[in-house]
Design an enzyme around this catalytic site. Structure first.
Site, PDB file in Angstrom:
ATOM      1  N   ARG A 112      17.738  41.035  57.320  1.00 39.43           N
ATOM      2  CA  ARG A 112      18.044  41.695  56.043  1.00 39.43           C
ATOM      3  C   ARG A 112      18.363  43.163  56.297  1.00 39.43           C
ATOM      4  O   ARG A 112      19.197  43.768  55.645  1.00 39.43           O
ATOM      5  CB  ARG A 112      16.867  41.553  55.061  1.00 39.43           C
ATOM      6  CG  ARG A 112      16.990  42.490  53.854  1.00 39.43           C
ATOM      7  CD  ARG A 112      16.165  42.057  52.645  1.00 39.43           C
ATOM      8  NE  ARG A 112      14.816  41.632  52.947  1.00 39.43           N
ATOM      9  CZ  ARG A 112      13.800  42.459  53.234  1.00 39.43           C
ATOM     10  NH1 ARG A 112      13.986  43.764  53.269  1.00 39.43           N
ATOM     11  NH2 ARG A 112      12.600  41.972  53.480  1.00 39.43           N
ATOM     12  N   TYR A 171      38.543  46.152  36.993  1.00 36.80           N
ATOM     13  CA  TYR A 171      38.080  44.775  37.133  1.00 36.80           C
ATOM     14  C   TYR A 171      37.006  44.487  36.070  1.00 36.80           C
ATOM     15  O   TYR A 171      36.073  45.286  35.885  1.00 36.80           O
ATOM     16  CB  TYR A 171      37.521  44.564  38.548  1.00 36.80           C
ATOM     17  CG  TYR A 171      36.807  43.252  38.704  1.00 36.80           C
ATOM     18  CD1 TYR A 171      37.434  42.054  38.373  1.00 36.80           C
ATOM     19  CD2 TYR A 171      35.495  43.194  39.161  1.00 36.80           C
ATOM     20  CE1 TYR A 171      36.784  40.848  38.478  1.00 36.80           C
ATOM     21  CE2 TYR A 171      34.838  41.987  39.278  1.00 36.80           C
ATOM     22  CZ  TYR A 171      35.482  40.813  38.926  1.00 36.80           C
ATOM     23  OH  TYR A 171      34.827  39.619  39.026  1.00 36.80           O
ATOM     24  N   ASP A 196      37.291  52.367  44.314  1.00 32.12           N
ATOM     25  CA  ASP A 196      37.390  50.942  44.645  1.00 32.12           C
ATOM     26  C   ASP A 196      38.763  50.731  45.280  1.00 32.12           C
ATOM     27  O   ASP A 196      39.791  50.809  44.605  1.00 32.12           O
ATOM     28  CB  ASP A 196      37.213  50.110  43.368  1.00 32.12           C
ATOM     29  CG  ASP A 196      37.192  48.607  43.660  1.00 32.12           C
ATOM     30  OD1 ASP A 196      37.825  48.186  44.650  1.00 32.12           O
ATOM     31  OD2 ASP A 196      36.561  47.866  42.887  1.00 32.12           O
ATOM     32  N   LYS A 236      38.722  39.983  49.185  1.00 34.20           N
ATOM     33  CA  LYS A 236      40.149  40.029  48.900  1.00 34.20           C
ATOM     34  C   LYS A 236      40.953  40.276  50.184  1.00 34.20           C
ATOM     35  O   LYS A 236      40.912  39.459  51.079  1.00 34.20           O
ATOM     36  CB  LYS A 236      40.392  41.077  47.807  1.00 34.20           C
ATOM     37  CG  LYS A 236      39.438  40.949  46.605  1.00 34.20           C
ATOM     38  CD  LYS A 236      39.584  39.636  45.906  1.00 34.20           C
ATOM     39  CE  LYS A 236      38.723  39.366  44.701  1.00 34.20           C
ATOM     40  NZ  LYS A 236      37.481  40.027  44.455  1.00 34.20           N
TER      41      LYS A 236
HETATM   42  C1  PLP Z   1      38.946  45.537  42.151  1.00 27.24           C
HETATM   43  C2  PLP Z   1      37.732  44.679  42.317  1.00 27.24           C
HETATM   44  N1  PLP Z   1      36.552  45.268  42.619  1.00 27.24           N
HETATM   45  C3  PLP Z   1      35.427  44.527  42.782  1.00 27.24           C
HETATM   46  C4  PLP Z   1      35.432  43.162  42.622  1.00 27.24           C
HETATM   47  C5  PLP Z   1      34.155  42.378  42.772  1.00 27.24           C
HETATM   48  O1  PLP Z   1      34.114  41.780  44.019  1.00 27.24           O
HETATM   49  P1  PLP Z   1      33.357  40.381  44.323  1.00 27.24           P
HETATM   50  O2  PLP Z   1      34.043  39.317  43.532  1.00 27.24           O
HETATM   51  O3  PLP Z   1      33.490  40.234  45.805  1.00 27.24           O
HETATM   52  O4  PLP Z   1      31.933  40.551  43.904  1.00 27.24           O
HETATM   53  C6  PLP Z   1      36.636  42.508  42.316  1.00 27.24           C
HETATM   54  C7  PLP Z   1      36.680  41.039  42.143  1.00 27.24           C
HETATM   55  O5  PLP Z   1      37.667  40.472  41.736  1.00 27.24           O
HETATM   56  C8  PLP Z   1      37.811  43.290  42.158  1.00 27.24           C
HETATM   57  O6  PLP Z   1      38.996  42.733  41.825  1.00 27.24           O
END
Ligand code: PLP
Length: 405
Positions: free
Chosen positions: A74, A127, A200, A225
């Site tokens: 962990r 998101y 992000d 992604k």
């Molecule tokens: C721009 C963006 N940030 C964060 C996330 C969240 O990531 P996760 O689905 O791996 O938890 C997503 C998910 O689609 C996303 O598109």
């Protein structure tokens, strides 16, 4: 043994950073250390630490205190450590941390740098899960938030003056409208306001954009992604240039237990090796898709920062190496026509997520962004989002033409 050099380019780092041959066998790929605990040579005599504790394999016993070696997965695991070292190199950070998902990374960041009662500026286009985290989870923890158009630095400056945020949260390009924020300008806004700037970088990936070099304090990723790139693993990451902040994040990650597992780290690392070549093809294919859609009578508007008439085109050209693989468009026939189009493609698979080698299509209002319905982040009902994959471009264009006909 391949050793990285300070002058190595992105593609070299993607393949070699954190991934030197295994010292015990010579295996050229980091093994999957599928293990929970580690034998100690006497109490406290932890082994390992083949890399600096600042970036890998350290055992957090409290904020800022790091001991080399492995005691429990962990806290630190060699396969995860390889991924973290690679991600830190690719983003130009001092240290990266790998999480079980992008949302776990986001939650760790906010709870580490904010306290109940603090305020956060969030994008008014983001998101849906990020909005849900702030609105449904962190609000109950005592955090307040204010949505701002992050493509307008003056609006963010005014909101920062009005709300004294602890954190300014930015996505660029945004999900799903592909708006562009000027990271350098927002870094100045954040600094002047005494706030941290988190970016992000999921849509761009570090191959196309490096927010830390532009002044951001922390980079956030859904490694699910483009970094993973094959739609076969869920993960997240935080990268920062501030070693003290990294230690606090690692402490919280260990305390809460939100790290990703070794097999997930290994899969992500395998994807990262080809990030550069994949992104080049994603960008080339998306540019052709956007150009075709821009001239299609069934399309009212295309959102793609590579198009010269996109309001963020110049900023994107300044801060990105390419314009990415995501394209959204508004259907001229309205919401029902948009939904119908999503159901008519052959190669674009109807599904959530993005950034994999295979093309995906979705209807944000009913799928990825259903959680923002009725909020300031609500997305247009006629919007269709495409994650343009790396298949043959003629096949992809034909697929979309048939679906739009
Ligand atoms: C721009 C963006 N940030 C964060 C996330 C969240 O990531 P996760 O689905 O791996 O938890 C997503 C998910 O689609 C996303 O598109």
């Amino acid at each position: 043994m391949a050793q990285i050099d300070s002058g190595d380019g992105f593609e070299t780092l993607a393949i070699h950073a954190g991934q030197e041959a295994d010292p015990s066998t010579g295996a050229v790929v980091p093994p999957i250390y599928q293990v929970s605990t580690y034998k100690q040579d006497g109490v406290g005599g932890v082994r390992g630490g083949r890399r600096s504790a600042a970036n890998h394999g350290g055992v957090a016993s409290g904020p800022g205190r790091w001991v080399e070696g492995y005691e429990y997965s962990r806290t630190a695991n060699p396969t995860r450590g390889s991924l973290e070292e690679c991600l830190a190199a690719l983003e130009g950070g001092a240290r990266a941390l790998a999480f079980a998902s992008g949302m776990a990374a986001e939650d760790c960041l906010v709870r580490t740098v904010c306290r109940p009662g603090d305020h956060v500026l969030i994008p008014h286009d983001a998101y849906g899960g990020t909005y849900r985290l702030f609105d449904k989870v962190l609000a109950a923890w005592g955090l307040t938030y204010h949505p701002v158009p992050v493509s307008d630095a003056d609006a963010v400056r005014a909101a920062a003056a009005a709300h004294a945020p602890r954190l300014i949260w930015v996505e660029t390009p945004t999900n799903p409208l592909l708006s562009i924020a000027d990271i350098g300008a927002l870094a100045q806004v954040a600094r002047a306001a005494g706030a941290l700037l988190a970016v992000d970088n999921t849509f761009a990936s570090p191959y196309l954009q490096q927010p830390l070099a532009l002044g951001a304090d922390v980079v956030v990723h859904s490694t699910t992604k483009y970094l993973g790139g094959h739609s076969d693993v869920v993960g997240g990451a935080l990268v920062t240039g501030d070693a003290e902040l990294a230690a606090r994040l690692a402490f919280a990650q260990n305390a809460v237990g939100s790290a990703g597992g070794p097999f997930d780290a290994w899969l992500t690392l395998r994807g990262v090796k080809t990030l550069g070549v994949r992104m080049d093809r994603h960008c080339a294919n998306a540019a052709q898709v956007a150009a075709m859609l821009a001239n299609h009578p069934a399309v009212a508007r295309v959102c793609y920062p590579g198009l010269p008439d996109h309001p963020g085109h110049e900023v994107a050209a300044k801060q990105m190496r390419g314009f990415g693989g995501m394209v959204s468009f508004r259907h001229a026939g309205g919401a029902d026509a948009a939904v119908a189009t999503c159901g008519r493609t052959r190669l674009f698979t109807l599904g959530e997520s993005l950034g994999g080698v295979e093309s995906l299509i979705e209807h944000p209002a009913r799928m990825t962004h259903a959680s923002v319905a009725g909020s300031p982040l609500e997305v247009p009902a006629d919007l269709v989002r495409l994650s343009v994959g790396i298949e043959n471009i003629d096949d992809l264009l034909e697929d979309l033409r048939v679906a739009l006909a």
